[in-house]
Enzyme design. Structure first.
Site, PDB file in Angstrom:
ATOM      1  N   GLY A 169     -11.018  38.475  56.452  1.00  0.00           N
ATOM      2  CA  GLY A 169     -11.665  38.581  57.952  1.00  0.00           C
ATOM      3  C   GLY A 169     -12.556  37.206  58.157  1.00  0.00           C
ATOM      4  O   GLY A 169     -12.331  36.519  57.317  1.00  0.00           O
ATOM      5  N   GLY A 170     -13.343  37.306  59.076  1.00  0.00           N
ATOM      6  CA  GLY A 170     -14.195  36.176  59.273  1.00  0.00           C
ATOM      7  C   GLY A 170     -14.894  36.067  58.056  1.00  0.00           C
ATOM      8  O   GLY A 170     -15.731  34.823  57.990  1.00  0.00           O
ATOM      9  N   GLY A 404      -1.201  -0.574  52.454  1.00  0.00           N
ATOM     10  CA  GLY A 404      -2.247   0.198  52.917  1.00  0.00           C
ATOM     11  C   GLY A 404      -3.093   1.052  51.694  1.00  0.00           C
ATOM     12  O   GLY A 404      -4.241   1.109  51.792  1.00  0.00           O
ATOM     13  N   ALA A 405      -2.273   1.383  50.827  1.00  0.00           N
ATOM     14  CA  ALA A 405      -2.723   2.230  49.744  1.00  0.00           C
ATOM     15  C   ALA A 405      -3.815   1.532  49.021  1.00  0.00           C
ATOM     16  O   ALA A 405      -4.857   1.823  48.278  1.00  0.00           O
ATOM     17  CB  ALA A 405      -1.852   2.844  49.235  1.00  0.00           C
TER      18      ALA A 405
END
Ligand code: HXC
Length: 510
Positions: A169-170, A404-405
């Protein structure tokens, strides 16, 4: 006086028994240690100072006023790990299933506040059925008080979560906001909604283990950073991790004694890179050969194995390592690798741990799956993390640094402090074959000419010297002398001072 002392002894003994022998036995039968046994393993002997041992809940619904257990399902306090202070809480599953009540949360919040004020890490040992059902909104409020403190403590003191039982859950969101999450195999799980709810809502039938066990979260979701065989192993590994970390964001990372010569020459590194540029090799070999005593503490080993993240020491000082792994996906950057490395670099930057980046990257992984998944945004996270980081950054390109790497992997242009390359480095917009097919498209039907163009391109660009001529590479170094050069590089940066422009906070691409 004697009577009061006797009462104290009695109260202590009773609090130490938590939910009673029957439930302690049940905990052991599941292969789990109790909350107190875990603290004993985690901390240095006799170093634990407990707070709020006698605190009880204030709920009177559902007959709860008849069931009060001192400590209310969580043990809190501080102690030391190899002599260094940490605050911790350990949820006691034998008391109302370790569920979180208003008072249980107050105990956790108290030590979180102390940890931030006094500058020491917070370690949470989680073993809980979630919100105390009998308390309703008081419990939910209690969770939110913890969540708020997790957010405020982030980047101030290291926060470590160990999941040693249910976390559902939370309740999962407190660990999720901490720096590291560790799980124990077979006995821990984390999910926002459990298998029963999943079945009701979606008709999917899945076990708790498949939905949120250690394997799922270390490999697939990357929610957890590592999983260990049992409680003992997990706690020992947390001790090992704490040894790499500063106590807070104003403290220096710890200096440990070392017995490995910083000048050590490692001849075998001269032949690490295969002759054939498309043949992979194992980046772990380089990491282990350069680090003090070959010691490497890996983070997220099972997830996005095309990039390696973790801690080593050089001359006894912690260094974060980010390294492309040519053995997996040729070391390409993809969504998972970018997110994994970006988070790691940001952690190091928060806590002043210098970063070594080892580069062998042919580029970003192409394809619709990556584009649809948002590689643009996720790749930008890594770019952003390196660009904003003000810690000492040393980069070594071992082989490929394409496109870009090249820019992303802690290049000079992103304020890399010292950027080295091995003679085998190839720094270019792309591989020679791909490049010639584009710029010599007219010759595409002539394989011989294309092959010649490829050779020409390789000759011109597949080396570190063009970048070195521009000063983008500070030096081209002998592989065998890598440890020595890196030790000297980081030593020269020990007093680095760099500040970013004032801002409330940045808006990194989330
Ligand atoms: C009160 C709880 C409890 C809870 C367990 N217990 N969970 N008491 N509140 N949330 C008690 C049980 O009554 C039992 O008491 C003891 O703990 C051990 O539980 P068992 O069920 O016997 O253990 P086990 O079979 O191992 O199962 C563990 C479990 C299960 C899977 C965690 O207890 C369970 O499903 N609990 C409910 C989980 C849940 O729905 N929690 C709320 C989630 S929502 P006795 O006296 O018999 O020993 C949530 C919201 C947070 O947490 C939101 C934050 C924003």
């Amino acid at each position: 006086m004697q009577k009061v002392i006797q009462e104290l002894v009695h109260r202590r003994t009773s609090a130490q028994m938590g939910g009673g022998q029957r439930r302690i036995d049940a905990q052991h039968q599941k292969g789990k240690l109790t909350a107190r046994e875990r603290i004993e393993v985690l901390l240095d002997e006799d170093s634990f100072e407990e707070f709020d041992m006698f605190k009880t809940h204030r709920c009177s619904e559902f007959g709860m006023d008849e069931q009060k257990i001192a400590g209310d399902g969580v043990i809190t306090g501080w102690g030391t790990i190899n002599g260094r202070m940490v605050y911790l809480y350990s949820q006691d599953f034998t008391v109302f299933g370790g569920s979180l009540s208003e008072t249980h949360s107050q105990k956790i919040c108290k030590i979180m506040d102390m940890a931030v004020q006094n500058g020491a890490p917070i370690i949470g040992l989680n073993d809980s059925g979630g919100a105390r059902i009998q308390e309703g909104v008081d419990s939910l409020g209690g969770y939110a008080e913890v969540f708020k403190r997790n957010a405020l403590a982030s980047g101030v003191v290291p926060q470590i979560s160990v999941i040693m039982g249910p976390c559902a859950g939370g309740a999962v969101y407190s660990p999720a906001m901490t720096d590291f999450i560790f799980m124990v195999k077979d006995t821990s799980y984390m999910f926002v909604t459990g298998p029963d709810v999943v079945k009701t809502v979606t008709n999917e039938i899945i076990s708790a283990e498949d939905l949120g066990g250690a394997e799922t979260h270390t490999k697939k979701s990357s929610v957890a950073d590592a999983a260990f065989e049992n409680d003992l192993e997990a706690l020992r590994q947390v001790r090992r991790l704490v040894d790499f970390l500063p106590l807070n964001n104003k403290d220096k990372p710890p200096l440990r004694p070392f017995f490995d010569d910083p000048q050590r020459i490692e001849h075998s590194l001269d032949t690490l890179i295969p002759e054939n540029p498309n043949q992979p090799y194992d980046m772990y070999e380089l990491i282990e050969k350069i680090s003090d005593e070959g010691d490497f503490y890996e983070i997220q080993e099972k997830h996005a194995a095309n990039i390696i993240t973790g801690f080593i020491r050089l001359e006894g000082r912690p260094i974060g390592v980010v390294a492309n792994q040519p053995n997996v996906l040729a070391g390409c950057l993809d969504i998972d690798a970018s997110k994994k490395a970006a988070r790691f670099v940001r952690f190091c930057d928060c806590f002043d741990i210098p970063v070594l980046t080892l580069v062998d990257v042919p580029g970003f992984l192409p394809g619709s799956a990556q584009e649809y998944g948002g590689i643009i945004k996720h790749g930008a996270k890594l770019l952003f993390a390196y660009a904003e980081a003000t810690i000492p950054k040393v980069t070594l390109i071992t082989r490929k640094a394409y496109g870009g790497a090249y820019d992303v992997m802690s290049s000079k242009h992103l304020r890399g402090d010292l950027n080295y390359a091995w003679p085998s480095a190839q720094i270019a917009v792309m591989g020679a074959k791909g490049a010639t097919e584009i710029i010599h498209r007219a010759d595409r039907h002539d394989p011989e000419k294309l092959a010649q163009h490829t050779r020409d391109y390789e000759e011109r660009f597949s080396n570190p010297f063009v970048a070195a001529e521009r000063g983008f590479i500070d030096d081209v170094i002998q592989p065998r002398s890598t440890r020595k050069r890196l030790c000297r590089a980081f030593a020269s940066l020990r007093n680095k001072q760099q500040e970013n422009p004032w801002k409330k906070h940045n808006n990194m691409p989330l």
